[in-house]
Write a protein that holds these residues in place. Structure first.
Motif, PDB file in Angstrom:
ATOM      1  N   GLY A  75       6.582  66.094  27.627  1.00  0.00           N
ATOM      2  CA  GLY A  75       5.703  65.903  26.042  1.00  0.00           C
ATOM      3  C   GLY A  75       4.813  67.419  27.464  1.00  0.00           C
ATOM      4  O   GLY A  75       4.948  67.176  27.821  1.00  0.00           O
ATOM      5  N   LEU A  76       4.519  68.337  25.678  1.00  0.00           N
ATOM      6  CA  LEU A  76       3.715  68.755  25.660  1.00  0.00           C
ATOM      7  C   LEU A  76       2.527  68.906  24.902  1.00  0.00           C
ATOM      8  O   LEU A  76       2.259  69.257  24.148  1.00  0.00           O
ATOM      9  N   ARG A  77       1.103  68.985  26.035  1.00  0.00           N
ATOM     10  CA  ARG A  77      -0.557  68.835  25.380  1.00  0.00           C
ATOM     11  C   ARG A  77      -0.907  69.804  25.174  1.00  0.00           C
ATOM     12  O   ARG A  77      -1.458  69.761  26.708  1.00  0.00           O
ATOM     13  N   ALA A  78      -1.209  70.320  24.422  1.00  0.00           N
ATOM     14  CA  ALA A  78      -2.242  71.537  24.618  1.00  0.00           C
ATOM     15  C   ALA A  78      -1.623  72.934  25.366  1.00  0.00           C
ATOM     16  O   ALA A  78      -1.455  73.040  26.191  1.00  0.00           O
ATOM     17  N   VAL A  79      -3.700  73.378  26.409  1.00  0.00           N
ATOM     18  CA  VAL A  79      -3.051  73.783  27.370  1.00  0.00           C
ATOM     19  C   VAL A  79      -3.436  73.303  28.875  1.00  0.00           C
ATOM     20  O   VAL A  79      -2.565  73.516  29.272  1.00  0.00           O
ATOM     21  N   ALA A  80      -3.973  71.612  28.569  1.00  0.00           N
ATOM     22  CA  ALA A  80      -3.977  71.471  30.077  1.00  0.00           C
ATOM     23  C   ALA A  80      -2.414  70.885  30.393  1.00  0.00           C
ATOM     24  O   ALA A  80      -2.773  71.049  31.834  1.00  0.00           O
ATOM     25  N   ASP A  81      -1.210  70.728  30.209  1.00  0.00           N
ATOM     26  CA  ASP A  81      -0.212  70.588  31.074  1.00  0.00           C
ATOM     27  C   ASP A  81       0.331  71.707  31.205  1.00  0.00           C
ATOM     28  O   ASP A  81       1.158  71.725  31.911  1.00  0.00           O
ATOM     29  N   PHE A  82       0.386  73.242  30.426  1.00  0.00           N
ATOM     30  CA  PHE A  82       1.192  74.231  30.528  1.00  0.00           C
ATOM     31  C   PHE A  82       0.805  73.930  32.099  1.00  0.00           C
ATOM     32  O   PHE A  82       2.908  74.501  32.573  1.00  0.00           O
ATOM     33  N   GLU A  83       0.025  73.846  33.084  1.00  0.00           N
ATOM     34  CA  GLU A  83       0.457  75.027  33.889  1.00  0.00           C
ATOM     35  C   GLU A  83       1.447  74.671  35.351  1.00  0.00           C
ATOM     36  O   GLU A  83       2.123  75.027  35.428  1.00  0.00           O
ATOM     37  N   TYR A  84       0.688  72.971  35.189  1.00  0.00           N
ATOM     38  CA  TYR A  84       1.744  72.278  36.190  1.00  0.00           C
ATOM     39  C   TYR A  84       2.976  72.406  35.298  1.00  0.00           C
ATOM     40  O   TYR A  84       3.886  72.044  36.705  1.00  0.00           O
ATOM     41  N   GLU A  85       3.334  72.128  34.400  1.00  0.00           N
ATOM     42  CA  GLU A  85       4.939  71.943  33.360  1.00  0.00           C
ATOM     43  C   GLU A  85       5.593  73.618  33.692  1.00  0.00           C
ATOM     44  O   GLU A  85       7.181  73.163  34.188  1.00  0.00           O
ATOM     45  N   TYR A  86       4.482  74.062  33.494  1.00  0.00           N
ATOM     46  CA  TYR A  86       5.232  74.995  33.248  1.00  0.00           C
ATOM     47  C   TYR A  86       6.108  76.230  35.115  1.00  0.00           C
ATOM     48  O   TYR A  86       6.973  76.285  35.905  1.00  0.00           O
ATOM     49  N   GLN A  87       5.024  75.193  36.223  1.00  0.00           N
ATOM     50  CA  GLN A  87       5.237  75.294  37.508  1.00  0.00           C
ATOM     51  C   GLN A  87       6.431  74.386  37.585  1.00  0.00           C
ATOM     52  O   GLN A  87       7.673  75.370  38.367  1.00  0.00           O
ATOM     53  N   MET A  88       6.834  73.300  37.489  1.00  0.00           N
ATOM     54  CA  MET A  88       7.582  72.101  37.844  1.00  0.00           C
ATOM     55  C   MET A  88       8.899  72.631  37.216  1.00  0.00           C
ATOM     56  O   MET A  88      10.111  72.890  37.630  1.00  0.00           O
ATOM     57  N   ALA A  89       8.995  73.415  35.912  1.00  0.00           N
ATOM     58  CA  ALA A  89       9.957  73.178  35.495  1.00  0.00           C
ATOM     59  C   ALA A  89      10.767  74.678  36.231  1.00  0.00           C
ATOM     60  O   ALA A  89      12.112  74.826  36.416  1.00  0.00           O
ATOM     61  N   GLY A  90      10.054  75.859  36.261  1.00  0.00           N
ATOM     62  CA  GLY A  90      10.022  76.719  37.011  1.00  0.00           C
ATOM     63  C   GLY A  90      10.994  75.924  38.470  1.00  0.00           C
ATOM     64  O   GLY A  90      12.292  76.945  38.810  1.00  0.00           O
TER      65      GLY A  90
END
Ligand code: ADP
Length: 175
Positions: free
Chosen positions: A97-112
């Motif tokens: 799940g993606l909430r606003a911008v707060a999750d983005f950086e961590y999630e983007y890195q983990m997905a990568g």
């Protein structure tokens, strides 16, 4: 080979779920429509110092799933690298799940990083529901510890569990 005998598209939705919130439940409900089987992976790793034990969190998630009346969802504890768990479950997609911008950086890195580990398993994101997107387990616990009302963030049974745990911790009413 794998730990899961189901056929069709299998998705894994991993998390700590300490405790499961209405935001998580919404992702489970929506995510279960995108795959033939959704495995909710509840991390049993205690390094996050959870309020609830792994067994308690698994039981809570199972109870919420049963209450939602969804039948293609299974709840499994795991204490391994997410990609290894997903491979064992024969999953082709990891849901987050993606909430606003707060999750983005961590999630983007983990997905990568996960893509580097196994490029045949995709990470897919569901945008948090606008009304539920401020909900975070961490804040639910903080509010409850200070005696605040968490009924808009978790189900009534989870609310009872949290209140009971807070009471056991002897913190209720402290200021
Ligand atoms: P983790 O320890 O992996 O962050 P969580 O249980 O906090 O585990 O979250 C699991 C997943 O659920 C994450 O992808 C997180 O972004 C998502 N999530 C958490 N709260 C919400 C919410 N309110 N709405 C949508 N997704 C959420």
């Amino acid at each position: 080979m794998g730990g899961n005998s189901a056929t069709g598209r299998i998705g894994v939705y991993p998390g700590t779920f300490d405790p499961i919130t209405l935001g998580h439940a919404d992702i489970i409900r929506r995510g279960s429509k995108l795959v033939d089987q959704l495995i909710i992976g509840v991390t049993t790793n205690m390094s996050k110092n959870p309020m609830f034990t792994a067994d308690e969190r698994i039981a809570m998630v199972r109870r919420e799933v049963a209450a939602l009346g969804i039948h293609n969802v299974e709840v499994v504890g795991f204490n391994a690298l997410l990609m290894k768990f997903a491979e064992k479950q024969n999953a082709s997609v990891i849901l987050r799940g993606l909430r606003a911008v707060a999750d983005f950086e961590y999630e983007y890195q983990m997905a990568g990083m996960n893509q580097q580990l196994n490029s045949s398993i995709e990470t897919a994101f569901l945008m948090a529901d606008v009304c539920l997107q401020p909900i975070a387990s961490k804040l639910v616990k903080e509010i409850a510890l200070f005696g605040g009302d968490i009924s808009r963030f978790v189900s009534p049974v989870v609310r009872q569990d949290v209140i009971q745990r807070v009471t056991e911790m002897g913190r209720l009413g402290d200021d």
